[in-house]
Design an enzyme around this catalytic site. Structure first.
Site, short mmCIF file in Angstrom:
data_model
loop_
_atom_site.label_atom_id
_atom_site.label_comp_id
_atom_site.label_asym_id
_atom_site.label_seq_id
_atom_site.Cartn_x
_atom_site.Cartn_y
_atom_site.Cartn_z
N CYS A 188 1.02 -1.18 0.02
CA CYS A 188 -0.06 -0.05 0.05
C CYS A 188 1.01 1.18 0.04
CB CYS A 188 -0.89 0.18 1.07
SG CYS A 188 -2.10 -1.33 1.17
N ARG B 249 3.68 -0.55 -4.86
CA ARG B 249 3.45 -0.87 -3.49
C ARG B 249 2.27 -1.50 -3.49
NH1 ARG B 249 6.77 1.54 0.35
NH2 ARG B 249 5.49 0.89 2.08
N TRP C 103 -2.89 -2.67 -1.74
CA TRP C 103 -2.65 -4.19 -1.82
C TRP C 103 -3.45 -4.82 -0.85
CZ3 TRP C 103 -0.58 -8.23 0.80
CH2 TRP C 103 -0.26 -9.56 0.17
N ASN D 243 -1.42 1.97 5.71
CA ASN D 243 -0.49 0.94 5.13
C ASN D 243 -0.12 -0.04 6.47
OD1 ASN D 243 2.96 1.09 4.16
ND2 ASN D 243 1.55 -0.64 4.25
N GLY D 244 -0.69 -1.17 6.33
CA GLY D 244 -0.08 -2.01 7.52
C GLY D 244 -1.31 -2.93 7.81
N GLU E 272 16.95 -18.20 -8.48
CA GLU E 272 16.68 -16.90 -8.65
C GLU E 272 15.98 -16.84 -10.07
OE1 GLU E 272 16.04 -14.39 -7.18
OE2 GLU E 272 16.36 -12.56 -8.73
N LYS F 110 12.14 -15.53 -10.95
CA LYS F 110 12.25 -14.21 -11.87
C LYS F 110 11.07 -14.60 -12.71
CE LYS F 110 13.45 -11.47 -10.29
NZ LYS F 110 14.04 -11.28 -9.14
N GLU G 206 7.57 -15.35 -11.33
CA GLU G 206 6.77 -13.98 -10.63
C GLU G 206 6.23 -13.08 -11.69
OE1 GLU G 206 8.88 -11.13 -8.25
OE2 GLU G 206 10.64 -11.70 -9.24
N HIS H 160 17.44 -37.72 -8.05
CA HIS H 160 16.85 -38.13 -6.76
C HIS H 160 15.22 -37.62 -6.79
CE1 HIS H 160 20.52 -39.20 -5.14
NE2 HIS H 160 21.16 -38.07 -5.46
N LYS I 228 5.84 -4.56 -4.29
CA LYS I 228 7.40 -4.35 -4.23
C LYS I 228 7.69 -4.40 -2.77
CE LYS I 228 11.35 -3.07 -5.81
NZ LYS I 228 12.04 -4.60 -6.40
#
Ligand code: F6R
Length: 608
Positions: A2, A27, A74, A100-101, A481, A485, A488, A504, A603
């Site tokens: 947010c 955000r 968000w 925000n939170g 990584e 990438k 996502e 395995h 983010k």
């Protein structure tokens, strides 16, 4: 998660709030809204969906005013909808709140408020704040907010607006970031610097449990008891252009291409007259560090991958026993600490809730904490005993790229520093390594020059539904990584594996439909990697290999080759990850994905 903005001044209120919100869209982007005081009345406009829908709504109705707040969301409590978008208001629309939170005790508060006849419009946790302020208001907004926050549990940043006191915005910070942009006869509020940088470079970073009264020509900061505190104004060094896309289609692509410069900047700041310099925020002395016998690295996502690479470096070069853990696991396990332990937290944003909680756990056990952080003044950096900044500049694309390579470089440099203190390396050996590091920016450029070829290969595989990424040793986290990438931003399934582990289990996945992306550059496990690729080949797997230039052995096995210049193994993750970033970018873009703002993500992950 947010983004909050606020403005008081004489510029066009909707355009200032909107342009600030655009800078914070990374955000959160499932709904947004603004509240402005217009002719003594609170005017609220909100909309579900990306910020563009709010912009379209606002283009149809002109709002006049000189004070307003805004939010991009968000969702945590309550699905994305017009009702749940912020600002949230009280029963009589006299108090608007953006937040925000998370308010952890919102349910109990809400039940009590309903019993006291408050009417709720949303299913958010935020709305309780507006109703509590309504109850606590007794002619002084600052006082009402101070009384309200005493009842809230959780972590939050809020901004409050009311027509009763139309000359101010009240902001309160507890656990989620808030900064104030100090202007000339105007002031701004935001969750992050990019939202205000085009108006001012003078910033106040609010601390936890601080309340700000922001008027057009004054700013006052109070502690939670209402006592006034002195103002600390910081000057931001970077230019507003650094948060524009420029000639690039997406921020992610721009940030991938910025990597030579980011690495160069770090080299010139960190290696001064052949000595390592980690800046003023690095407050450990050599004596403290020379006693370290164990290191625990904790971080999330891409930063965790950088930490994993750090484990290989610290163990191999400095010979220090190093554990690496995902913060959301670390914070809830009960580790046994032996000897002198240093805890390292790695975070681009410096606000990630789990990493912050891991840091606090470590401090509660009286362990020293070093953080590697990109965002100056962020909570993780402020709560650490020492910080090494990443100097990557603002990273706006949700997928982390340039912060990752600067994390690896800074951890590598810190490893050299420790190795020197612990007499594992001589000055001469370190100087030789400095020379190799200085070649990195040009070598990264060579990889970037291969962009068109990487795009071509991504095009060939753009309809595949599963990918396997393989690496070994220090390049195993690079494989993780690469897979992260890709998944996502393209929403395609990808898994990263240590190549030696294939037989395995995961070897069963190999067929001609599943591309295998393998890191097969020069290393102490290079021959082993070739054997693993033969195993894939024998099962009709399609291999895309990252190899050093003119590597005939890899050419014989792989179906597609992406060549990268040779660097020593310890530095190879910095080079090898770049084709993987570009591959993921192009594949996602060709599939029409919103590369900079992938679905369901944000983010800065300030919730657990
Ligand atoms: C992936 C990505 C995330 C972050 C993670 C931690 O591209 O960006 O996995 O790495 O959310 O964020 P920071 O580094 O800000 O703590």
């Amino acid at each position: 998660m947010c983004g909050i903005v606020g403005y008081i001044g004489s510029k066009d209120i909707t355009s200032v709030l909107l342009s600030s919100l655009w800078k914070l869209e990374y955000r959160g982007y499932d709904s947004s809204g603004i509240a402005v005081i217009e002719n003594g009345e609170l005017k609220v406009v909100k909309s579900v969906g990306k910020l563009m829908t709010l912009q379209e709504k606002l283009s149809k109705e002109r709002i006049e005013g000189s004070v307003g707040i805004g939010h991009t969301r968000w969702a945590t409590h309550g699905e994305p909808s017009d009702h749940n978008a912020h600002p949230q208001t009280d029963c009589n629309e006299k108090f608007a709140v953006v937040h925000n939170g998370i308010i952890e005790n919102y349910y109990t508060l809400k039940e009590k408020l309903i019993k006291r006849k408050h009417i709720f419009q949303s299913t958010t946790d935020t709305e309780v704040i507006a109703h509590l302020i309504e109850e606590n208001y007794n002619g002084d907004l600052k006082d009402a907010v101070l009384r309200t926050v005493k009842k809230l549990e959780g972590s939050y940043a809020i901004a409050v607006l009311s027509p009763y006191e139309d000359d101010k915005i009240i902001a309160y910070r507890k656990g989620s970031p808030l900064i104030i942009g100090v202007g000339n006869n105007e002031n701004l509020l935001a969750s992050d610097i990019p939202a205000v940088i085009s108006h001012t470079k003078n910033i106040i970073i609010m601390e936890d449990d601080e309340l700000a009264v922001i008027k057009r020509d004054t700013i006052e900061i109070f502690n939670q008891k209402g006592e006034k505190k002195p103002l600390k104004i910081n000057k931001i060094e970077w230019e507003p252009e650094s948060i524009e896309k420029g000639e690039f289609k997406h921020f992610m692509l721009k940030e991938i291409f910025e990597q030579p410069e980011v690495i160069r900047r770090n080299i010139s700041l960190r290696i001064v007259d052949n000595k390592l310099n980690f800046g003023d925020s690095f407050r450990f002395n050599k004596k403290e560090l020379s006693n370290i016998t164990n290191i625990v690295i904790q971080a999330c996502g891409t930063s965790w991958h950088a930490g994993y690479i750090g484990k290989y470096l610290l163990e191999d070069i400095a010979r220090i026993n190093t554990e690496v853990d995902i913060s959301s696991e670390f914070r809830y396990r009960n580790p046994v600490y032996g000897g002198e332990t240093l805890v390292i937290a790695i975070s681009q944003s410096g606000e990630t809730a789990d990493t912050l909680a891991g840091l606090r756990e470590a401090k509660a056990k009286f362990l020293k904490v070093l953080s590697f952080v990109n965002v100056m003044g962020s909570t993780i950096s402020r709560e650490s005993d020492s910080t090494i900044y990443l100097n990557a500049g603002p990273e706006i694309g949700v997928a982390s790229t340039k912060a990752f390579t600067s994390q690896i470089l800074n951890i590598y440099l810190f490893t050299l520093y420790l190795a020197r203190i612990k007499w594992r390396l001589e000055d001469e050996e370190i100087n030789e390594k400095f020379a190799l590091i200085k070649e990195l920016p040009d070598k990264i450029k060579v990889v970037l020059n291969n962009n068109e070829r990487i795009k071509e290969i991504a095009g060939i595989f753009k309809d595949k539904k599963n990918f396997i990424f393989l690496g070994r040793g220090i390049n195993y986290p690079v494989a993780l990584e690469g897979a992260l990438k890709l998944k996502e931003i393209s929403y395609v399934h990808a898994t990263g594996y240590p190549a030696g582990e294939l037989k395995h289990g995961p070897l069963a996945l190999i067929d001609k439909e599943t591309p295998v992306i393998a890191i097969a550059t020069s290393s102490n496990v290079y021959e082993k990697m070739l054997n693993n690729l033969e195993e894939v080949k024998a099962r009709n797997g399609i291999i895309i290999a990252i190899s050093n230039m003119n590597d005939e052995k890899v050419k014989k096995i792989a179906d597609y080759i992406i060549e990268v210049p040779y660097v020593i193994e310890h530095l190879s993750p910095i080079i090898n990850v770049i084709p993987l970033q570009l591959f993921a970018y192009h594949l996602a873009d060709m599939n029409g994905r919103d590369v900079d703002k992938p679905r369901n993500l944000a983010k800065s992950v300030t919730v657990e």
